[in-house]
Design a protein around this motif. Structure first.
Motif, PDB file in Angstrom:
ATOM      1  N   ASN A   1       0.813  -1.139   0.100  1.00 22.80           N
ATOM      2  CA  ASN A   1       0.046  -0.019   0.168  1.00 22.80           C
ATOM      3  C   ASN A   1       0.751   1.309   0.077  1.00 22.80           C
ATOM      4  O   ASN A   1       1.317   1.466   1.262  1.00 22.80           O
ATOM      5  CB  ASN A   1      -0.808   0.076   1.141  1.00 22.80           C
ATOM      6  CG  ASN A   1      -1.911   0.924   1.183  1.00 22.80           C
ATOM      7  OD1 ASN A   1      -1.808   2.081   0.463  1.00 22.80           O
ATOM      8  ND2 ASN A   1      -3.080   0.582   1.597  1.00 22.80           N
TER       9      ASN A   1
ATOM     10  N   LEU B   1       0.149   4.139   0.598  1.00 16.82           N
ATOM     11  CA  LEU B   1      -0.445   5.006   1.497  1.00 16.82           C
ATOM     12  C   LEU B   1       0.145   4.766   2.749  1.00 16.82           C
ATOM     13  O   LEU B   1      -0.036   5.404   3.974  1.00 16.82           O
ATOM     14  CB  LEU B   1      -1.604   5.237   1.523  1.00 16.82           C
ATOM     15  CG  LEU B   1      -2.418   5.848   0.103  1.00 16.82           C
ATOM     16  CD1 LEU B   1      -3.869   5.887   0.266  1.00 16.82           C
ATOM     17  CD2 LEU B   1      -1.964   7.212  -0.279  1.00 16.82           C
TER      18      LEU B   1
ATOM     19  N   TYR C   1      -9.927  -3.268  -2.825  1.00 13.30           N
ATOM     20  CA  TYR C   1      -9.808  -2.707  -4.025  1.00 13.30           C
ATOM     21  C   TYR C   1     -10.859  -2.470  -4.941  1.00 13.30           C
ATOM     22  O   TYR C   1     -10.958  -1.688  -5.646  1.00 13.30           O
ATOM     23  CB  TYR C   1      -8.378  -2.681  -4.584  1.00 13.30           C
ATOM     24  CG  TYR C   1      -7.100  -2.400  -3.869  1.00 13.30           C
ATOM     25  CD1 TYR C   1      -6.811  -1.126  -3.597  1.00 13.30           C
ATOM     26  CD2 TYR C   1      -6.404  -3.230  -3.284  1.00 13.30           C
ATOM     27  CE1 TYR C   1      -5.965  -0.546  -2.694  1.00 13.30           C
ATOM     28  CE2 TYR C   1      -5.255  -2.869  -2.367  1.00 13.30           C
ATOM     29  CZ  TYR C   1      -5.061  -1.621  -2.104  1.00 13.30           C
ATOM     30  OH  TYR C   1      -4.005  -1.324  -1.520  1.00 13.30           O
TER      31      TYR C   1
ATOM     32  N   HIS D   1     -10.221   5.291   1.826  1.00 10.57           N
ATOM     33  CA  HIS D   1      -9.215   6.238   1.157  1.00 10.57           C
ATOM     34  C   HIS D   1      -8.023   5.484   0.249  1.00 10.57           C
ATOM     35  O   HIS D   1      -7.955   5.942  -0.697  1.00 10.57           O
ATOM     36  CB  HIS D   1      -8.480   6.982   2.313  1.00 10.57           C
ATOM     37  CG  HIS D   1      -7.275   7.790   1.806  1.00 10.57           C
ATOM     38  ND1 HIS D   1      -7.696   8.821   0.759  1.00 10.57           N
ATOM     39  CD2 HIS D   1      -6.209   8.113   2.192  1.00 10.57           C
ATOM     40  CE1 HIS D   1      -6.428   9.663   0.336  1.00 10.57           C
ATOM     41  NE2 HIS D   1      -5.666   9.400   1.304  1.00 10.57           N
ATOM     42  N   SER D   2      -7.511   4.390   0.655  1.00 13.34           N
ATOM     43  CA  SER D   2      -6.773   3.613  -0.154  1.00 13.34           C
ATOM     44  C   SER D   2      -7.271   3.157  -1.419  1.00 13.34           C
ATOM     45  O   SER D   2      -6.888   3.072  -2.333  1.00 13.34           O
ATOM     46  CB  SER D   2      -6.336   2.347   0.661  1.00 13.34           C
ATOM     47  OG  SER D   2      -5.575   2.718   1.921  1.00 13.34           O
TER      48      SER D   2
ATOM     49  N   GLU E   1      -9.853   4.559  -2.997  1.00 14.93           N
ATOM     50  CA  GLU E   1     -10.287   5.525  -4.041  1.00 14.93           C
ATOM     51  C   GLU E   1      -9.061   6.162  -4.581  1.00 14.93           C
ATOM     52  O   GLU E   1      -8.690   6.469  -5.633  1.00 14.93           O
ATOM     53  CB  GLU E   1     -11.005   6.635  -2.827  1.00 14.93           C
ATOM     54  CG  GLU E   1     -12.408   6.403  -2.671  1.00 14.93           C
ATOM     55  CD  GLU E   1     -13.132   7.370  -1.854  1.00 14.93           C
ATOM     56  OE1 GLU E   1     -12.300   8.299  -1.154  1.00 14.93           O
ATOM     57  OE2 GLU E   1     -14.339   7.308  -1.451  1.00 14.93           O
ATOM     58  N   HIS E   2      -7.801   6.084  -3.665  1.00 15.74           N
ATOM     59  CA  HIS E   2      -6.492   6.502  -4.455  1.00 15.74           C
ATOM     60  C   HIS E   2      -6.078   5.825  -5.181  1.00 15.74           C
ATOM     61  O   HIS E   2      -5.720   5.953  -6.642  1.00 15.74           O
ATOM     62  CB  HIS E   2      -5.382   6.831  -3.299  1.00 15.74           C
ATOM     63  CG  HIS E   2      -4.384   6.752  -3.715  1.00 15.74           C
ATOM     64  ND1 HIS E   2      -3.384   7.903  -3.806  1.00 15.74           N
ATOM     65  CD2 HIS E   2      -3.273   5.883  -3.924  1.00 15.74           C
ATOM     66  CE1 HIS E   2      -2.356   7.364  -4.501  1.00 15.74           C
ATOM     67  NE2 HIS E   2      -2.181   6.147  -4.585  1.00 15.74           N
ATOM     68  N   ASN E   3      -6.223   4.289  -5.193  1.00 18.33           N
ATOM     69  CA  ASN E   3      -5.736   3.370  -6.094  1.00 18.33           C
ATOM     70  C   ASN E   3      -6.722   3.410  -7.381  1.00 18.33           C
ATOM     71  O   ASN E   3      -5.989   3.376  -8.495  1.00 18.33           O
ATOM     72  CB  ASN E   3      -6.040   2.128  -5.535  1.00 18.33           C
ATOM     73  CG  ASN E   3      -5.394   0.990  -6.407  1.00 18.33           C
ATOM     74  OD1 ASN E   3      -4.453   0.686  -6.589  1.00 18.33           O
ATOM     75  ND2 ASN E   3      -6.379   0.071  -7.007  1.00 18.33           N
TER      76      ASN E   3
ATOM     77  N   GLU F   1      -5.456   6.685  -9.444  1.00 22.56           N
ATOM     78  CA  GLU F   1      -4.239   6.463 -10.001  1.00 22.56           C
ATOM     79  C   GLU F   1      -3.916   5.444 -11.088  1.00 22.56           C
ATOM     80  O   GLU F   1      -3.424   5.651 -11.840  1.00 22.56           O
ATOM     81  CB  GLU F   1      -3.258   6.442  -8.778  1.00 22.56           C
ATOM     82  CG  GLU F   1      -2.966   7.543  -7.989  1.00 22.56           C
ATOM     83  CD  GLU F   1      -2.524   8.652  -8.750  1.00 22.56           C
ATOM     84  OE1 GLU F   1      -1.772   8.718  -9.780  1.00 22.56           O
ATOM     85  OE2 GLU F   1      -3.160   9.926  -8.450  1.00 22.56           O
TER      86      GLU F   1
ATOM     87  N   ASN G   1      -4.534  -3.226  -7.162  1.00 19.28           N
ATOM     88  CA  ASN G   1      -3.775  -2.239  -6.842  1.00 19.28           C
ATOM     89  C   ASN G   1      -2.629  -2.504  -7.582  1.00 19.28           C
ATOM     90  O   ASN G   1      -1.436  -2.186  -7.301  1.00 19.28           O
ATOM     91  CB  ASN G   1      -3.520  -2.176  -5.386  1.00 19.28           C
ATOM     92  CG  ASN G   1      -2.689  -3.258  -4.909  1.00 19.28           C
ATOM     93  OD1 ASN G   1      -2.614  -4.195  -5.262  1.00 19.28           O
ATOM     94  ND2 ASN G   1      -1.676  -2.765  -3.877  1.00 19.28           N
TER      95      ASN G   1
ATOM     96  N   THR H   1       2.256   6.176  -5.735  1.00 20.80           N
ATOM     97  CA  THR H   1       1.919   7.466  -5.689  1.00 20.80           C
ATOM     98  C   THR H   1       1.765   8.046  -7.054  1.00 20.80           C
ATOM     99  O   THR H   1       2.234   7.478  -7.879  1.00 20.80           O
ATOM    100  CB  THR H   1       2.674   8.464  -4.808  1.00 20.80           C
ATOM    101  OG1 THR H   1       3.832   8.512  -5.443  1.00 20.80           O
ATOM    102  CG2 THR H   1       3.026   7.861  -3.312  1.00 20.80           C
ATOM    103  N   ALA H   2       0.843   9.326  -7.032  1.00 20.95           N
ATOM    104  CA  ALA H   2       1.054  10.168  -8.359  1.00 20.95           C
ATOM    105  C   ALA H   2       2.298  10.427  -9.032  1.00 20.95           C
ATOM    106  O   ALA H   2       2.449  10.209 -10.099  1.00 20.95           O
ATOM    107  CB  ALA H   2       0.135  11.242  -8.225  1.00 20.95           C
TER     108      ALA H   2
END
Length: 365
Positions: free
Chosen positions: A37, A39, A192, A270-271, A273-275, A278, A302, A346-347
């Motif tokens: 992860n 994050l 995910y 949050h994990s 949604e971020h995944n 990206e 992911n 990360t982005a």
């Protein structure tokens, strides 16, 4: 030959190969090879971990508090839950409990490499069904079931391809299996998957006596280093697995950390949604490269599996990204020498990879 000799099926096992974290010269690299992860870990879980070290006392052998918390989140009776040293322990003990010499364990091509190990370590024969464009082919699996079949492993989402089997297809697979065949649904990447796309695995495990669903805290929860997994099945299956899992298999630290993690679902959301954001952005960047022979296999996990069919090869891309500071997962050992599995980071990390791939693909033309 002198000395103890392993059983012949043990000698046939190729040890599990984890994702690397350094280059050929030993230089540390940005690690996007193990689907960890990006994050990190829930701050609440980290705080619980800092207060949980009791090295002089044995941990709860049944992980009661953790099982209760998992059951509350997922609506599962804690009595139908088992915890393991990662979901890997549960996959292995399931194979050992229900299969042995003369039996077969079935899984799809390009499935998780641990399935082959789990089958061979108990003397069973691993049987590989054809894939459907790098995904699970339910008809191919069912066609290979016979009187020797004891388990069917299905990862959903699948590792290393990221492909996803929808609820109706998973139900159709189960409906086509004999009652004495255990369907093991490996949901290591379930956190995910968007909630509305749930594959129905937990419901199958609740309704039927031959379904085991396994999950892990290593991915969405960011607890890969604590080695915590769990599974759910009918009481009879749980009883069997508890007989042969490791005693005291989760440390005090692992139980306390996972307990706090499962109670922090905001971090999991949050994990996810971020995944999703990206992953979508990275795939779009790959598709925008044009006709360079690089394809992103549709993924619900992911990570993204890239397939190289142009002048830039998978091996060259792997080495080129390493030279640029990032280690990914090249997969010749899993029949994918043209494939590169890349964890969604990360982005900034994904931008570096996309730019590096574009640069290498254009230079190879």
């Amino acid at each position: 030959m002198t000395g103890p000799q392993p059983k012949p099926w043990i000698a046939e096992i190729h040890a599990y190969v984890p994702g690397k974290s350094a280059g050929k010269d030993g230089r540390p690299l940005v690690k996007l090879s193990a689907n960890e992860n990006p994050l990190g870990t829930s701050p609440k879980a980290l705080a619980a971990r800092a207060q949980a070290v009791v090295p002089s006392l044995y941990p709860d052998p049944d992980s009661n508090a953790l099982r209760a918390a998992i059951g509350k989140v997922h609506g599962v009776d804690p009595a139908r839950i088992i915890c393991g040293t990662g979901s890997g322990e549960l996959l292995s003990v399931a194979a050992s409990a229900y299969a042995g010499p003369g039996d077969e364990i079935l899984y799809v091509r390009y499935g998780f490499s641990l399935y082959d190990i789990a089958a061979r370590r108990c003397g069973a024969t691993p049987v590989v069904a054809p894939d459907n464009d790098y995904g699970t082919d339910v008809d191919a699996l069912l066609a290979m079931v016979n009187e020797k079949t004891r388990l069917v492993f299905v990862a959903n989402p699948n590792n290393p391809t990221g492909s996803f089997t929808p609820r109706a297809e998973l139900a159709r697979l189960h409906a086509g299996l004999p009652a004495d065949v255990l369907l093991v649904i490996d949901q290591a990447y379930a956190e995910y998957v968007a909630p509305e796309d749930d594959d129905g695995g937990l419901a199958l495990a609740e309704e039927h006596g031959n379904v085991l669903v396994t999950r892990t805290f290593s991915k969405g929860y960011g607890l890969a280093g604590e080695r915590v997994g769990w599974g759910t099945a009918a009481p009879g299956v749980i009883d069997v697995l508890n007989r042969i899992r490791g005693p005291f298999n989760l440390s005090n630290s692992a139980q306390a950390t996972a307990l706090a993690a499962v109670e922090d679902q905001a971090f999991v959301t949050h994990s996810r949604e971020h995944n999703a954001a990206e992953r979508k952005r990275f795939v779009a960047a790959i598709e925008a490269m044009g006709n360079h022979g690089i394809r992103a296999v549709p993924s619900e996990a992911n990570f993204v599996l890239l397939l190289f069919a142009g002048k830039l090869t998978g091996e060259a891309a792997y080495n080129g990204l390493a030279e640029r500071g990032t280690i990914t997962r090249w997969l010749p050992g899993q029949g994918l020498p043209h494939g590169l599995r890349i964890t969604i980071g990360t982005a900034e990390q994904m931008d570096v990879i996309a730019a590096g791939l574009r640069e290498m693909a254009e230079a190879a033309q």
